[in-house]
Design a protein around this motif. Structure first.
Motif, PDB file in Angstrom:
ATOM      1  N   GLN A 187       0.833  -1.198   0.000  1.00  0.00           N
ATOM      2  CA  GLN A 187       0.000   0.000   0.000  1.00  0.00           C
ATOM      3  C   GLN A 187       0.874   1.258   0.000  1.00  0.00           C
ATOM      4  O   GLN A 187       0.600   2.208  -0.735  1.00  0.00           O
ATOM      5  CB  GLN A 187      -0.924  -0.024   1.215  1.00  0.00           C
ATOM      6  N   LEU A 200       2.385   1.726  -3.391  1.00  0.00           N
ATOM      7  CA  LEU A 200       1.387   2.278  -4.313  1.00  0.00           C
ATOM      8  C   LEU A 200       1.344   3.802  -4.197  1.00  0.00           C
ATOM      9  O   LEU A 200       1.295   4.502  -5.210  1.00  0.00           O
ATOM     10  CB  LEU A 200       0.007   1.677  -4.031  1.00  0.00           C
ATOM     11  N   ARG A 201       1.398   4.317  -2.981  1.00  0.00           N
ATOM     12  CA  ARG A 201       1.404   5.771  -2.787  1.00  0.00           C
ATOM     13  C   ARG A 201       2.650   6.400  -3.392  1.00  0.00           C
ATOM     14  O   ARG A 201       2.587   7.447  -4.026  1.00  0.00           O
ATOM     15  CB  ARG A 201       1.327   6.109  -1.298  1.00  0.00           C
ATOM     16  N   LYS A 232       4.325   5.277  -5.849  1.00  0.00           N
ATOM     17  CA  LYS A 232       4.246   5.146  -7.307  1.00  0.00           C
ATOM     18  C   LYS A 232       3.082   5.957  -7.871  1.00  0.00           C
ATOM     19  O   LYS A 232       2.629   5.721  -8.982  1.00  0.00           O
ATOM     20  CB  LYS A 232       4.087   3.670  -7.713  1.00  0.00           C
ATOM     21  N   HIS A 233       2.582   6.912  -7.085  1.00  0.00           N
ATOM     22  CA  HIS A 233       1.507   7.822  -7.497  1.00  0.00           C
ATOM     23  C   HIS A 233       0.251   7.072  -7.949  1.00  0.00           C
ATOM     24  O   HIS A 233      -0.367   7.405  -8.952  1.00  0.00           O
ATOM     25  CB  HIS A 233       1.992   8.778  -8.575  1.00  0.00           C
ATOM     26  N   ASN A 234      -0.104   6.045  -7.197  1.00  0.00           N
ATOM     27  CA  ASN A 234      -1.326   5.265  -7.398  1.00  0.00           C
ATOM     28  C   ASN A 234      -1.386   4.542  -8.747  1.00  0.00           C
ATOM     29  O   ASN A 234      -2.469   4.288  -9.263  1.00  0.00           O
ATOM     30  CB  ASN A 234      -2.571   6.126  -7.173  1.00  0.00           C
ATOM     31  N   HIS A 235      -0.245   4.204  -9.308  1.00  0.00           N
ATOM     32  CA  HIS A 235      -0.205   3.386 -10.528  1.00  0.00           C
ATOM     33  C   HIS A 235      -0.203   1.923 -10.103  1.00  0.00           C
ATOM     34  O   HIS A 235       0.840   1.363  -9.756  1.00  0.00           O
ATOM     35  CB  HIS A 235       1.030   3.707 -11.375  1.00  0.00           C
ATOM     36  N   PHE A 236      -1.386   1.323 -10.124  1.00  0.00           N
ATOM     37  CA  PHE A 236      -1.547  -0.036  -9.622  1.00  0.00           C
ATOM     38  C   PHE A 236      -0.651  -1.034 -10.352  1.00  0.00           C
ATOM     39  O   PHE A 236      -0.125  -1.963  -9.737  1.00  0.00           O
ATOM     40  CB  PHE A 236      -3.019  -0.464  -9.705  1.00  0.00           C
ATOM     41  N   ASP A 293      -7.425  -2.867  -8.457  1.00  0.00           N
ATOM     42  CA  ASP A 293      -6.903  -1.497  -8.572  1.00  0.00           C
ATOM     43  C   ASP A 293      -6.511  -0.996  -7.184  1.00  0.00           C
ATOM     44  O   ASP A 293      -6.617  -1.730  -6.193  1.00  0.00           O
ATOM     45  CB  ASP A 293      -7.940  -0.573  -9.224  1.00  0.00           C
ATOM     46  N   GLY A 294      -6.058   0.239  -7.119  1.00  0.00           N
ATOM     47  CA  GLY A 294      -5.609   0.814  -5.859  1.00  0.00           C
ATOM     48  C   GLY A 294      -6.702   0.906  -4.810  1.00  0.00           C
ATOM     49  O   GLY A 294      -6.442   0.699  -3.620  1.00  0.00           O
ATOM     50  N   GLU A 295      -7.919   1.206  -5.215  1.00  0.00           N
ATOM     51  CA  GLU A 295      -9.028   1.279  -4.253  1.00  0.00           C
ATOM     52  C   GLU A 295      -9.294  -0.087  -3.634  1.00  0.00           C
ATOM     53  O   GLU A 295      -9.548  -0.192  -2.440  1.00  0.00           O
ATOM     54  CB  GLU A 295     -10.300   1.799  -4.940  1.00  0.00           C
ATOM     55  N   ASN A 347      -6.575  -0.821  -1.072  1.00  0.00           N
ATOM     56  CA  ASN A 347      -6.830  -0.116   0.186  1.00  0.00           C
ATOM     57  C   ASN A 347      -7.959  -0.779   0.977  1.00  0.00           C
ATOM     58  O   ASN A 347      -7.880  -0.888   2.207  1.00  0.00           O
ATOM     59  CB  ASN A 347      -7.147   1.351  -0.073  1.00  0.00           C
TER      60      ASN A 347
END
Length: 168
Positions: free
Chosen positions: A95, A98-99, A101-105, A145-147, A150
């Motif tokens: 997680q 991911l942050r 990497k600027h939310n690039h899953f 995905d990122g959501e 999380n």
């Protein structure tokens, strides 16, 4: 069927079904309907984490992870809170990545996938149960995905919160 030293050859679901050969015994089974609709529901056009992934399912899963009947004590590993927490901490690291990497899953997807062989290895060593492996497998499969990542981490955190404290 050959005796494998732990569960009489029942690793892939063959042989005995559970205590006393009871065919209704479901070793490693997650709650009914678990993750069937994903982590989110849409409320007034907004995605919201389903509350059952914070309250209902974590409590049920934690109870199953921490409780073992007499047959399971001899034939299945016990899930220690510390071992389960190691997997959760790995999820937290992903997680954080991911942050960064600027939310690039796509940049963290392979790292997330590494949880699958890690949990299979831990199961083969007898440090986690089939249920815990199924929990990780099902959740990793549900993360797209990122959501979702999380949501999985929040859900996993709730499972750990319900696990009983280890006795020294």
């Amino acid at each position: 069927m050959a005796y494998d030293g732990r569960n009489f050859g029942n690793r892939q679901g063959g042989g005995r079904s559970g205590p006393g050969g009871d065919p209704n015994y479901k070793k490693g089974k997650l709650p009914e309907g678990y993750l069937s609709g994903g982590y989110f529901e849409v409320i007034d056009g907004e995605k919201a984490l389903r509350p059952e992934y914070i309250v209902k399912y974590p409590k049920e899963i934690a109870e199953k992870l921490s409780s073992q009947n007499e047959w399971e004590k001899w034939n299945s590993p016990q899930n220690k809170r510390s071992q389960v927490r190691r997997f959760y901490e790995y999820g937290l690291r992903i997680q954080g990545l991911l942050r960064r990497k600027h939310n690039h899953f796509a940049a963290v997807e392979a790292e997330l996938g590494r949880l699958l062989p890690f949990v299979k290895y831990a199961e083969s060593r007898g440090t986690v149960s089939v249920l815990f492996r199924n929990f990780i497998d099902r959740n990793i499969t549900a993360v797209h995905d990122g959501e979702d990542l999380n949501a999985f981490v929040k859900h996993f955190e709730a499972v750990i919160a319900y696990l009983p404290k280890e006795k020294n």
